[in-house]
Write an enzyme that holds these catalytic residues in place. Structure first.
Site, PDB file in Angstrom:
ATOM      1  N   ASP A 337      15.781 -10.639   9.480  1.00 28.20           N
ATOM      2  CA  ASP A 337      15.021  -9.411   9.639  1.00 28.20           C
ATOM      3  C   ASP A 337      15.430  -8.444   8.538  1.00 28.20           C
ATOM      4  O   ASP A 337      16.571  -8.465   8.074  1.00 28.20           O
ATOM      5  CB  ASP A 337      15.319  -8.815  11.024  1.00 28.20           C
ATOM      6  CG  ASP A 337      14.611  -7.502  11.241  1.00 28.20           C
ATOM      7  OD1 ASP A 337      13.394  -7.446  11.019  1.00 28.20           O
ATOM      8  OD2 ASP A 337      15.283  -6.528  11.631  1.00 28.20           O
ATOM      9  N   ASP A 619      18.023  -7.503  14.862  1.00 28.93           N
ATOM     10  CA  ASP A 619      18.689  -6.482  15.666  1.00 28.93           C
ATOM     11  C   ASP A 619      17.788  -5.890  16.743  1.00 28.93           C
ATOM     12  O   ASP A 619      18.269  -5.208  17.640  1.00 28.93           O
ATOM     13  CB  ASP A 619      19.225  -5.358  14.782  1.00 28.93           C
ATOM     14  CG  ASP A 619      18.115  -4.662  13.997  1.00 28.93           C
ATOM     15  OD1 ASP A 619      16.964  -5.154  14.014  1.00 28.93           O
ATOM     16  OD2 ASP A 619      18.392  -3.628  13.369  1.00 28.93           O
ATOM     17  N   ASP A 623      12.983  -9.186  17.639  1.00 31.52           N
ATOM     18  CA  ASP A 623      13.626 -10.359  17.052  1.00 31.52           C
ATOM     19  C   ASP A 623      14.111 -11.353  18.101  1.00 31.52           C
ATOM     20  O   ASP A 623      14.436 -12.493  17.775  1.00 31.52           O
ATOM     21  CB  ASP A 623      14.830  -9.930  16.199  1.00 31.52           C
ATOM     22  CG  ASP A 623      14.448  -9.003  15.072  1.00 31.52           C
ATOM     23  OD1 ASP A 623      13.420  -9.279  14.424  1.00 31.52           O
ATOM     24  OD2 ASP A 623      15.154  -8.007  14.838  1.00 31.52           O
TER      25      ASP A 623
END
Length: 885
Positions: A337, A619, A623
């Site tokens: 990410d 985070d 995700d």
């Protein structure tokens, strides 16, 4: 018309973002005054509370059964049962202790994993304000129902999925759901196209996100499992891929069991054909099976992983599942990410453009008068708070905070500016006009400060640089910056506009410049990406940001440099990334931009289908499904959400992407140590099997009795294999390519080393046994010497197993002192056994004469020379191959 939630009827819910305000209210059978208390109670009773669906809770019994349901454990339990039935209680107890320890550790990990959706559920259990019967009152979010009318303002967490009815200067932070790093402007009323993506639904608010500024009224359109976050919760209940180590060990266990049972069957058939008693043959077969089957492997693997866990913790990587330790060493792709992982998730000014001067470096800007004028305007037209002494305690709009940081960087004091120029009146930012303005006192008159979208503010300015400024703004936007223009105007005391005239006064401005904002990279991220690349691990960035922003970040990180290396969420929706050509395109892509939560899972799946072992970092709540679906999920420990941490296999305590590199090194070291343990256990087992098989085929008595085989297995492998698990990482681990995802534990290299070592030790031990018999020694005397020789062989061979490629003489003993103690303990136990009453009778052993011991030691030490020669030949062959290539 009464709306029934989708999870109760199976019908697809309406596309709320595509409906008008009137259609939404009619569909939900509600109104602007909200539901009546009675109707709300009826809906709550009918459809349940606003909570995420709970996965079925596994019982302790189910967890324990899952732990022992593996080929190796099942085989060990079977061996223990047969050993107990034949009266060998000592070995049966030993095997059961091994199984119990391994099961207890694994079950503890599984039990902790049941908290996955609990953390996610807590995100929407908040308080909120609801209008019922025309009156606004506080209520627990779990009591919300579809059709409720909510009133929210800055600082509130959104408790359900909402359709906006009215909004004023509304912005929401949706980074944890969509990955969008900047606050999103929200608009009411206007219906959007049906195909609008989650991140583009500006007339919707989603559960779990945060109101950052403004206020709104909105109607609840989905609760609990029907919300966008609820769909993520459902995805978390799907089976995870499981760490690569478990899959490898399962394959290895099946193969080993097949080989062991085949050898045992062969030996039994030969002995029975030769007239050996059935009971003696069966007991010997069990002992041989136990010596071949490495029952110490589960404990040794667990200890190797536990050692690596401690080492990784010292390097800021917390392991939630033991088998995941080595996974980083096996991964070929890290799908990471962007927001909060590669970047700081903090909007910052990174580029200035000033009329007549062009781009100005921030480092030199404090001495630039025009830059300081821009900084003053940005600080005065501002509602945020920022204390340079406590930068983490800033509050307000993210862009406003960034302007105050910019003013500080320009050697300005925002607080002093505000005190010196009190605000008279202002025009707060509005999504429709796309700018904010503030009128402050200045001398005997006033100064107007304006900041907003370049395409709106620049045309309001006088001067010949407008066309140039708009062109620069487009280029900056293409480079991934969010561009705002800053302008100002002076008023004399007699023409200061009043509140009514202020909107019209935002005209004939002086352009002060353009500011490019971006979410800055973490300082260590670029070096960490380079280290991953050097280790043969590809880094692919996944983000909810626009493609231009994503490419700009990727260029800075060294991940990508061309638009054709980007795949967007639209590409995935269109299906152009699927099928063999599509999977190949995904494998080549380096950036995935503007993707939604569900698409992250699809990307991970496609990369796995392409043969990759995928580690996913993230985070946010968005995700979590991909973290679970990946071979290894890695969450941020500080800035990450509870959901991401609970569903991940590994957690970075410092939110530092560079810690992933440390994890890769420790993971590879852990897997290398597991291979070393297997090399020792299977190699010595092969030696024992070869020795016994040669004796049986040549018609000689068994070289060792069943009890002696069990003693040999216990006294040597019982400690030496565990000690190998403490071996430190070999040099150069990070410069080796990752293992292929389908590579078995018993690869060609290990099979060669096992064959060379096992055959050599087995043949030499058989030859010594046969020579002793030929010299007239009794079978008991020959077995006594052969047992000591096998102990010495295994004492020596363990040093060969410290590395599969490096010479044993290049590895300092100080790197693994537990191994030295384990070897000494095994040798002392064997030397002491003939002097221990009871034990010497069971083992049928006697002290060996010193001159014979002096002969056995160099014979055993020869295994080191044999393996050193094999390693030398392999290194030379590899060097020739490298020169040829």
């Amino acid at each position: 018309m009464s709306y029934m939630p989708v999870d109760r009827t199976g019908a697809a819910p309406p596309l709320w973002h595509a409906l008008s305000e009137r259609q939404v209210l009619e569909t939900l059978s509600t109104s602007a005054t909200g539901l009546s208390a009675g109707e709300a109670d009826r809906r709550l009773a009918a459809f349940g509370p606003n909570l995420l669906p709970e996965p079925p809770v596994r019982t302790i019994g189910a967890i324990l059964l899952a732990q022992i349901w593996s080929p190796l454990i099942a085989l060990l339990l079977a061996a223990a049962a047969v050993a107990a039935a034949m009266g060998d209680l000592e070995d049966a107890v030993f095997i059961l202790i091994v199984v119990l320890i391994n099961t207890a550790i694994g079950a503890t990990q599984e039990y902790r994993a049941q908290a996955n959706t609990q953390a996610l559920r807590a995100r929407i259990r908040t308080g909120t304000r609801v209008r019922r019967d025309g009156t606004i009152a506080p209520i627990e979010s779990r009591a919300l129902v579809v059709g409720d009318m909510l009133v929210l303002e800055a600082g509130d967490r959104v408790p359900a999925d909402l359709r906006l009815i009215a909004a004023s200067q509304l912005q929401a932070d949706e980074a944890m759901l969509t990955g969008e790093s900047l606050p999103v402007d929200k608009l009411e009323l206007r219906a959007l196209p049906e195909g609008a993506r989650l991140a583009d639904r500006t007339n919707m608010l989603h559960a779990g996100t945060m109101i950052q500024r403004g206020r709104c009224e909105a109607v609840v359109v989905a609760t609990g499992g029907s919300t966008a976050i609820g769909q993520i919760a459902r995805a978390l209940q799907a089976p995870s891929a499981g760490p690569p180590l478990l899959r490898r060990l399962d394959r290895f266990s099946r193969l080993l069991a097949l080989v062991a049972l085949s050898l045992v069957a062969l030996v039994v058939a030969i002995q029975l054909a030769g007239g050996a008693p059935l009971r003696e043959t069966v007991f010997f077969a069990i002992a041989l099976a136990v010596s071949i089957i490495p029952e110490g492997l589960p404990v040794a693997v667990t200890i190797a992983l536990a050692v690596a866990t401690r080492r990784m913790a010292r390097r800021h990587v917390i392991v939630r599942q033991l088998a995941a330790v080595e996974g980083l060493g096996a991964c070929t792709v890290i799908a990471t990410d962007k927001t909060g992982t590669l970047t700081l998730n903090k909007v910052a000014a990174r580029r200035l453009w000033l009329p007549g001067e062009g781009d100005v470096l921030l480092a030199s800007a404090p001495s630039d008068e025009m830059a300081r004028a821009l900084g003053e305007a940005g600080a005065l037209c501002n509602d945020a708070t920022f204390d340079p002494a406590h930068p983490d305690q800033a509050s307000g709009d993210a862009v406003d905070i960034a302007f105050l940081r910019l003013a500080h960087d320009l050697s300005l004091d925002p607080a002093a500016l505000a005190a010196a120029h009190p605000r008279l009146r202002d025009l707060p930012f509005d999504a429709a006009r796309k700018f904010a303005a503030a009128l402050n006192t200045a001398g005997g008159g006033a100064r107007l400060s304006v900041k907003g979208a370049a395409e709106v503010v620049v045309p309001l300015c006088t001067g010949a640089e407008s066309a140039q400024a708009l062109a620069v703004a487009e280029r900056m936007a293409a480079d991934g910056y969010r561009v705002l223009a800053v302008a100002g105007r002076r008023f004399d005391a007699h023409d200061v506009p009043d509140a009514a005239a202020l909107p019209a006064a935002v005209d004939r401005l002086t352009l002060l410049g353009l500011v490019g904002f971006i979410d800055p990279l973490r300082p260590e991220a670029k070096a960490a990406v380079a280290a991953c690349t050097a280790a043969g691990v590809a880094v692919k960035m996944i983000t909810g940001d626009h493609a231009a922003t994503a490419l700009a970040i990727a260029r800075d990180l060294g991940i990508a440099d061309r638009p054709d290396q980007i795949v967007t969420g639209r590409d995935l929706e269109a299906g152009t990334a699927y099928g063999p050509p599509g999977i190949e395109r995904l494998a080549r892509a380096r950036v995935f931009a503007r993707v939604e939560p569900g698409q992250k899972v699809e990307i991970v799946q496609a990369l796995q289908d392409a043969g990759h072992v995928v580690a996913m970092t993230g985070d946010g709540v968005n995700d979590a499904p991909a973290l679970r679906r990946a071979d290894l999920g890695i969450a941020m420990g500080r800035g990450g959400t509870d959901v991401a941490r609970e569903v991940a296999d590994l957690v970075l305590t410092d939110d530092n992407f560079a810690s992933v590199v440390a994890g890769i090194e420790e993971g590879r070291a852990a897997y290398a140590n597991i291979r070393k343990v297997i090399l020792l256990l299977v190699g010595t087992g092969a030696a024992e099997a070869a020795m016994v098989l040669l004796a049986v085929l040549s018609g000689l008595p068994a070289p060792l009795t069943a009890v002696q085989l069990l003693w040999l297995n216990l006294v040597t492998n019982g400690g030496q294999d565990v000690a190998l698990a403490f071996e430190k990482a070999e040099p150069g681990l990070l410069h080796r390519p990752p293992r292929p995802g389908d590579e078995p534990i018993l690869d060609r290299l290990m099979l060669r080393q096992i064959a060379v070592a096992g055959l050599y030790m087995g043949v030499v031990a058989y030859a010594v046994f046969a020579a002793l018999l030929g010299a007239g020694r009794s079978a008991e005397e020959a077995r006594n010497v052969t047992l000591m020789l096998m102990v010495l062989f295994q004492n020596m061979h363990v040093f060969n197993c410290r590395s599969e490629t490096l010479s044993a003489f290049r590895l300092p003993l100080a790197n693994n002192l537990p191994l030295a103690f384990a070897v000494a303990a095994a040798l002392l136990a064997s030397l002491a056994a003939p002097f221990v009453p009871g034990l010497r009778d069971v083992l049928d052993v006697a002290p060996i004469a010193p001159d014979l011991m002096l002969l056995l030691v160099p014979i055993a030490a020869s295994i080191i020379l044999v393996i050193e020669g094999d390693k030398f030949l392999r290194r030379r062959a590899a060097a020739r191959k490298a020169q040829t290539c």
